[in-house]
Design an enzyme around this catalytic site. Structure first.
Site, PDB file in Angstrom:
ATOM      1  CG  ASP A  88      -0.746   4.237  -1.797  1.00 24.53           C
ATOM      2  OD1 ASP A  88       0.316   4.432  -2.425  1.00 24.53           O
ATOM      3  OD2 ASP A  88      -1.105   3.101  -1.440  1.00 24.53           O
ATOM      4  CG  HIS A  89       3.647   5.023  -0.844  1.00 23.89           C
ATOM      5  ND1 HIS A  89       2.635   4.143  -1.118  1.00 23.89           N
ATOM      6  CD2 HIS A  89       4.501   4.355  -0.035  1.00 23.89           C
ATOM      7  CE1 HIS A  89       2.870   3.005  -0.498  1.00 23.89           C
ATOM      8  NE2 HIS A  89       3.999   3.102   0.170  1.00 23.89           N
ATOM      9  CG  ASP A 143       3.770  -1.438  -0.344  1.00 18.47           C
ATOM     10  OD1 ASP A 143       4.102  -0.249  -0.391  1.00 18.47           O
ATOM     11  OD2 ASP A 143       3.563  -2.044   0.729  1.00 18.47           O
ATOM     12  NE  ARG A 403       8.240  -2.427   6.934  1.00 20.05           N
ATOM     13  CZ  ARG A 403       8.086  -2.643   5.642  1.00 20.05           C
ATOM     14  NH1 ARG A 403       8.100  -1.642   4.798  1.00 20.05           N
ATOM     15  NH2 ARG A 403       7.953  -3.862   5.199  1.00 20.05           N
ATOM     16  CB  SER A 559      10.561  -1.061   1.938  1.00 20.07           C
ATOM     17  OG  SER A 559      10.428  -0.768   0.589  1.00 20.07           O
ATOM     18  NE  ARG A 561      11.729   1.898   0.622  1.00 19.01           N
ATOM     19  CZ  ARG A 561      11.734   2.444   1.845  1.00 19.01           C
ATOM     20  NH1 ARG A 561      12.835   2.947   2.338  1.00 19.01           N
ATOM     21  NH2 ARG A 561      10.624   2.512   2.560  1.00 19.01           N
TER      22      ARG A 561
END
Ligand code: MIC
Ligand code: SF4
Length: 670
Positions: A88-89, A143, A403, A559, A561
């Site tokens: 999806d990203h 995520d 964000r 995030s 990440r």
């Protein structure tokens, strides 16, 4: 006499726990779910608890790394009840990189027993809520907005890719036991006010670090006035509070939602005990909520739209995992129906899932949106992660996202305001920030009794027998995991970077269309590390060989990440010393083998300048024994006491050089 304040608090918590058990005080929702999933540890705030994880999810921007890590563990099939890989990203394919990564993830999913949500099927959190979430279960996702599942009464956590890989292998997920916060909702929202305004109010009250070390639970009679997608908007943005997670009860409204999704069997009631104890209670009367916006550049910089006034708007973006449900899209369509987007405004709309998209098409809402002049995008993260739709220079963009960190939109001087779908649609039509109450009567939208269910874009894994012949397909953009090393006896290195408060992972390792395709190529990504703060950092860090990063409060917010840890690791960063950390980033640093340390006295932050030579004497020995650490500033000669909140397991991980080495070396899987 005990003169260590940490010990005092610890002892107080033990006594409190014994007392609650003796007089059998009730449990909060989160405590109940934690209790039923507890593998080890005690439910004492701050101490390490290991949880059994029922479900996992990944998205593609963190997924490639997570599956590379999973593959490195050598486990044949996932051991969870359900694991889903979403794409999806990275859906803007302007080169082979993203397509190769998608193919890699798809092949691992097929082989290892993971469902694969194909590109076009929607944003992970929206689809998971619709199709897979189950009240009372645990979920971790690579995520930070995984807590969206809390809207259904799940205990859902954002985590680093390595933690998700370990959970897929059947290992436990470790967190420091959080404190419990209850947000008591009374009353009912007034017309034109929405769930987004509620969470913005919570952010205004608590700030972006108000949720650190806490689980936010919603309760009170106001809860029953909110639908599941509205609850999910609220738990989604709990990530911006820094909270460990957020959760709503599972009640009749939840049952209705699951039934409408064709999954009535997934329902079970989940409630807090009436005598549950909370560390903090906040009361919010929904009648007092007003249309609000988070102003640049922080989600807690919240003001009422009436107070901000009529600012001219250049762009409006509607969608993201926060506000892309059918309810939100129908509201937007009703506001736009028969109108035209203001001449100087660009309106982009991205529905959250294929289900939402097809239902909008079926009922005519999509036509109303297109007709008004919206630029309709595929159902994916899109502009939220800077994959297109960057605003013009110094442009003002209203977004229904979660964000608004500086630079995240792809335009360095862009000004992003976070708003509800109602405010976004109203402002797209008028051309300036608009309180939707000025539009007159609010259009009423009714949700269907059943959603359109068609899971044809979720590919099922191969059977155990067929899996052996499935090949894992890796493209040339996939580069190896950075080198790790066991913790040295002592560490001397330069403070290669000193930054201030609230540094986000978007500062440390930016995203956006130019860089995201390289999420599986750490050497290339390293050229952009801390680019928002200091473009010379990568070169300087490489030249130094080993280094320290010094930071302020709430370092690493945003995030999940793990690239924000793996890339600094690649650049030689061995320790990060700050005033305080955001939870997921701190865990990612440990997993990467980077020491996360805090100043015992935050004022000592001022005793280090960028470029100073620093040492951690007897490092290995002290970490091994759990002794306090001291930092010697060789440049000034000062000795600075440090502290850390590392559990015994985390110290062992750090001694090995990271979670992957720890898992490999010790055969630990929990
Ligand atoms: C985000 O919203 O920042 C992301 C992109 O979804 C991240 C994950 C990532 O960086 O890939 C998140 O929230 O964890
Ligand atoms: Fe995607 Fe944005 Fe949600 Fe992150 S916050 S998962 S980028 S939609």
């Amino acid at each position: 006499m005990i003169d260590n304040p940490d010990l005092l608090v610890h002892n107080y918590n033990i006594v409190k726990k014994m007392y609650s058990e003796a007089i059998s005080l009730g449990y909060t929702i989160a405590q109940k779910i934690i209790r039923s999933h507890l593998v080890s540890g005690e439910m004492i705030p701050g101490s390490d608890v290991a949880l059994k994880i029922d479900q996992t999810l990944t998205q593609d921007a963190t997924g490639t790394m997570a599956y590379l890590e999973f593959e490195a563990m050598g486990i044949e099939r996932v051991r969870t009840e359900l694991s889903v890989a979403y794409i999806d990203h990275n859906t803007l394919q302007n080169g082979f990189e993203n397509a190769d990564d998608h193919r890699f993830i798809q092949s691992v999913a097929k082989k290892r027993g993971i469902r694969f949500s194909r590109p076009g099927n929607g944003i992970c959190h929206q689809v998971h809520l619709e199709r897979f979430g189950i009240p009372g279960k645990t979920l971790i996702g690579s995520d930070s907005h995984t807590p969206t599942g809390g809207g259904l009464g799940m205990l859902a956590f954002g985590a680093g890719g390595l933690d998700v890989a370990v959970a897929m292998g059947g290992g436990a997920y470790h967190i420091p036991m959080p404190e419990m916060v209850r947000i008591n909702l009374t009353g009912k929202l007034s017309p034109w006010c929405s769930a987004k305004d509620i969470i913005l109010e919570v952010l205004r009250i608590m700030s972006v670090k108000g949720g650190v070390g806490r689980i936010i639970e919603y309760g009170g009679e106001g809860v029953s006035t909110l639908t599941v997608p509205e609850r999910a908007t609220i738990t989604n943005m709990g990530a911006e509070l820094g909270a460990t997670t957020s959760v709503f009860p599972s009640d009749e409204v939840t049952k209705e939602f699951l039934t409408a999704q064709g999954r009535p069997e997934a329902y079970s009631p989940v409630f807090a005990d009436p005598d549950a104890e909370y560390d903090l209670v906040i009361d919010i009367d929904l009648c007092n909520i007003e249309p609000s916006a988070a102003m640049p550049h922080s989600p807690d910089n919240v003001k009422k739209v009436r107070e901000i006034g009529k600012i001219k708007v250049d762009q409006v973006c509607i969608g993201s995992c926060t506000n892309s449900s059918l309810r939100d899209m129908l509201k937007v369509a009703a506001i736009l129906k028969g109108k035209t987007v203001a001449e100087n405004v660009s309106l982009a709309v991205a529905p959250g899932s294929k289900q939402v998209y097809s239902m909008m098409a079926e009922c005519g809402a999509l036509a109303d949106i297109i007709d008004a002049g919206a630029r309709v995008l595929e159902c994916a993260c899109g502009p939220c992660i800077g994959m297109g739709q960057s605003p013009n220079s110094a442009g003002i963009s209203l977004r229904t996202f979660n964000r608004n960190f500086e630079g995240r939109s792809g335009t360095a001087d862009g000004n992003i305001y976070l708003v509800s779908p109602e405010i976004a649609a109203a402002s797209a039509v008028t051309g300036y920030l608009t309180d939707p109450r000025d539009l007159g009567e609010e259009p009423v939208v009714t949700l269907p009794e059943s959603f359109l269910v068609n899971d044809n874009m979720i590919a099922l894994p191969a059977s155990v027998e067929d899996a052996a012949s499935v090949e894992v397909l890796m493209g040339p953009n996939i580069k190896p995991f950075p080198q790790t090393e066991p913790m040295p006896e002592e560490l001397t290195a330069e403070a290669v970077l000193k930054v201030g408060d609230n540094i986000t992972t978007d500062h440390i390792m930016p995203a956006g269309a130019k860089i995201l395709p390289y999420r599986s190529n750490i050497p290339y990504l390293s050229n952009f590390c801390f680019g928002v703060c200091d473009t010379s950092f990568p070169e300087r860090a490489k030249a130094a060989g080993r280094g320290f990063v010094i930071g302020g409060e709430n370092y690493g917010q945003g995030s999940s990440r793990e690239h924000a840890a793996l890339v600094p690791l690649y650049l030689g960063i061995r320790a990060v010393i700050v005033k305080s950390f955001a939870r997921i980033h701190c865990a990612n640093l440990v997993n990467a083998g980077i020491l996360p340390l805090t100043f015992a006295d935050p004022a000592d932050y001022d005793r280090i300048s960028q470029g100073d030579s620093l040492s951690l004497p007897a490092l290995r020995e002290r970490v091994k024994n759990g002794e306090p650490l001291e930092l010697v500033n060789n440049t000034t000669g000062q000795v600075i006491p440090l502290s850390h909140a590392l559990s015994e397991r985390q110290r062992e991980i750090l001694l090995c050089g990271g979670l992957l080495d720890y898992t490999r070396e010790s055969g630990h899987n929990n």
